[in-house]
Motif scaffolding. Structure first.
Motif, PDB file in Angstrom:
ATOM      1  N   LEU A  17      42.059  37.299  26.986  1.00 55.21           N
ATOM      2  CA  LEU A  17      42.822  38.304  27.898  1.00 55.21           C
ATOM      3  C   LEU A  17      42.522  38.797  29.872  1.00 55.21           C
ATOM      4  O   LEU A  17      43.130  39.153  30.400  1.00 55.21           O
ATOM      5  N   ARG A  18      41.603  38.678  30.327  1.00 55.16           N
ATOM      6  CA  ARG A  18      41.460  38.867  31.674  1.00 55.16           C
ATOM      7  C   ARG A  18      41.519  37.738  32.288  1.00 55.16           C
ATOM      8  O   ARG A  18      42.661  37.878  33.022  1.00 55.16           O
ATOM      9  N   ARG A  19      41.702  36.162  31.742  1.00 57.25           N
ATOM     10  CA  ARG A  19      42.269  35.525  32.773  1.00 57.25           C
ATOM     11  C   ARG A  19      43.628  35.073  32.308  1.00 57.25           C
ATOM     12  O   ARG A  19      44.440  35.117  33.544  1.00 57.25           O
ATOM     13  N   ARG A  20      44.063  35.844  31.083  1.00 60.48           N
ATOM     14  CA  ARG A  20      45.357  35.677  31.209  1.00 60.48           C
ATOM     15  C   ARG A  20      46.088  36.929  32.334  1.00 60.48           C
ATOM     16  O   ARG A  20      46.722  36.531  32.358  1.00 60.48           O
ATOM     17  N   PHE A  21      45.599  37.565  32.326  1.00 63.12           N
ATOM     18  CA  PHE A  21      45.890  38.695  32.671  1.00 63.12           C
ATOM     19  C   PHE A  21      45.896  38.297  34.438  1.00 63.12           C
ATOM     20  O   PHE A  21      46.983  38.594  35.057  1.00 63.12           O
ATOM     21  N   LEU A  22      44.952  37.411  34.957  1.00 66.66           N
ATOM     22  CA  LEU A  22      44.708  37.406  36.372  1.00 66.66           C
ATOM     23  C   LEU A  22      46.555  35.632  36.752  1.00 66.66           C
ATOM     24  O   LEU A  22      46.942  35.818  37.655  1.00 66.66           O
ATOM     25  N   VAL A  42      31.789  39.666  36.893  1.00 67.21           N
ATOM     26  CA  VAL A  42      32.741  39.299  36.125  1.00 67.21           C
ATOM     27  C   VAL A  42      33.918  38.859  37.027  1.00 67.21           C
ATOM     28  O   VAL A  42      34.129  37.337  36.084  1.00 67.21           O
ATOM     29  N   VAL A  43      34.942  39.230  36.856  1.00 70.08           N
ATOM     30  CA  VAL A  43      36.291  38.965  37.430  1.00 70.08           C
ATOM     31  C   VAL A  43      35.993  38.020  39.082  1.00 70.08           C
ATOM     32  O   VAL A  43      36.719  37.051  38.610  1.00 70.08           O
ATOM     33  N   ILE A  44      34.836  38.751  39.625  1.00 68.35           N
ATOM     34  CA  ILE A  44      35.344  37.718  41.344  1.00 68.35           C
ATOM     35  C   ILE A  44      34.823  36.673  40.335  1.00 68.35           C
ATOM     36  O   ILE A  44      35.190  35.162  41.351  1.00 68.35           O
ATOM     37  N   ARG A  45      33.711  36.316  39.674  1.00 67.23           N
ATOM     38  CA  ARG A  45      33.769  34.647  39.364  1.00 67.23           C
ATOM     39  C   ARG A  45      35.219  34.220  38.649  1.00 67.23           C
ATOM     40  O   ARG A  45      35.296  32.440  38.807  1.00 67.23           O
ATOM     41  N   ASP A  46      35.871  34.495  37.672  1.00 64.46           N
ATOM     42  CA  ASP A  46      36.994  34.011  37.466  1.00 64.46           C
ATOM     43  C   ASP A  46      37.653  34.369  39.291  1.00 64.46           C
ATOM     44  O   ASP A  46      38.707  33.238  38.540  1.00 64.46           O
ATOM     45  N   GLU A  56      39.841  33.851  49.959  1.00 65.55           N
ATOM     46  CA  GLU A  56      38.574  34.424  50.145  1.00 65.55           C
ATOM     47  C   GLU A  56      39.439  35.397  48.547  1.00 65.55           C
ATOM     48  O   GLU A  56      39.961  36.022  48.318  1.00 65.55           O
ATOM     49  N   VAL A  57      37.547  36.179  48.023  1.00 61.33           N
ATOM     50  CA  VAL A  57      37.569  36.877  47.584  1.00 61.33           C
ATOM     51  C   VAL A  57      36.536  38.037  48.365  1.00 61.33           C
ATOM     52  O   VAL A  57      35.496  37.625  48.622  1.00 61.33           O
ATOM     53  N   VAL A  58      36.679  39.444  48.221  1.00 58.81           N
ATOM     54  CA  VAL A  58      35.996  40.868  48.379  1.00 58.81           C
ATOM     55  C   VAL A  58      36.521  41.055  47.137  1.00 58.81           C
ATOM     56  O   VAL A  58      37.378  41.591  47.018  1.00 58.81           O
ATOM     57  N   GLY A  59      34.761  42.122  46.622  1.00 54.26           N
ATOM     58  CA  GLY A  59      34.430  43.087  45.676  1.00 54.26           C
ATOM     59  C   GLY A  59      34.407  44.701  46.534  1.00 54.26           C
ATOM     60  O   GLY A  59      33.530  44.003  47.693  1.00 54.26           O
TER      61      GLY A  59
END
Ligand SMILES: C[S@@+](CC[C@H](N)C(=O)[O-])C[C@H]1O[C@@H](n2cnc3c(N)ncnc32)[C@H](O)[C@@H]1O
Length: 254
Positions: A17-22, A42-46, A56-59
């Protein structure tokens, strides 16, 4: 808390469900993406494989301890190079306006006292035409089998009211995005379903029981009787827990 976030992250129905949202947001190759309230990452790694080598990913997270854990886990996953993690409050983001293609907050808004302030900040740092995406559970719609329905309602509702700023956050997300001035609001409703008492669900129910005792909702003996009720249902193959997740996405006007 870190162990709980990682356990949830590994649970297959939660991953789906997390990946479906992304995908619903969507997050695309080469984009700059911010996650507010990234916890252990968890989401950063996805997000890292979704944005690819040019992205670029910033958390950001208000907890220094959780961010330290996120740094370690991202390094172990080999994703550290394309990730920046900073301590910051979602209500006051340390970024220039229009810096990101997308800003996300996943299971965070229900914890914050003034969600509109956080969503407005997310919109500020998103470029015109970019997306702001928020996903939350809604603890008004948890369905779980148990022989004592009244006790279950008392524990689930009582604990949720103590620990979340807004236990019904999920259903309010589209209105929140609209109030923050976003356009083209879309809603994705998803359901976490468990019929086998996954480790994360088991821990979730145990924590509800512990908290119900600490908040004076039930005695320790009643909490134990309540937990034993689930064990008996699992043994009979009759356990069901469903929890609704609502994901809302809006576009920043040009
Ligand atoms: C339930 S966790 C979700 C973590 C991650 N998004 C995930 O799905 O695994 C909520 C996170 O939001 C963070 N948080 C809560 N309020 C915040 C705020 N005002 N600013 C930044 N982070 C916040 C907490 O420290 C926690 O790490």
């Amino acid at each position: 808390m870190a162990a709980g976030l990682e356990s949830r992250g590994r649970t297959p129905a939660q991953t789906r469900l997390r990946r479906r949202f992304l995908r619903f947001v969507p997050v695309r190759t080469g984009e700059r993406v911010l996650e507010v309230g990234c916890g252990t990452g968890v989401v950063i790694r996805d997000l890292v494989p979704l944005v690819g080598p040019r992205g670029e990913v910033v958390g950001v997270d208000s907890s220094r301890l959780l961010l330290e854990r996120a740094r370690r886990l991202c390094r172990d996953a080999g994703t550290r190079a394309r990730v920046a993690l900073r301590v910051a409050d979602g209500a006051s983001l340390p970024f220039a306006a229009d810096r990101f293609d997308a800003a996300l907050a996943i299971t965070v808004i229900l914890h914050v006292a003034d969600p509109l302030v956080v969503v407005r900040e997310m919109a500020r740092v998103t470029r015109p035409g970019g997306r702001v995406g928020v996903q939350d559970q809604d603890f008004g719609v948890v369905a779980v089998t148990h022989p004592d329905r009244d006790l279950t309602d008392r524990v689930m509702r009582g604990v949720a009211e103590h620990i979340y700023a807004e236990p019904h956050s999920g259903r309010r997300l589209p209105g929140l995005l609209r109030a923050a001035g976003l356009d083209d609001i879309r809603l994705l409703t998803d359901v976490y379903q468990d019929t086998t008492l996954e480790p994360w669900t088991k821990r979730f129910l145990e924590r509800r029981g512990e908290r119900a005792v600490s908040f004076g909702i039930v005695t320790a003996a009643t909490a134990q009787r309540w937990l034993d009720g689930f064990t008996a249902l699992v043994a009979r193959g009759a356990f069901v827990l469903t929890l609704n997740y609502y994901g809302a996405v809006g576009t920043k006007p040009s």
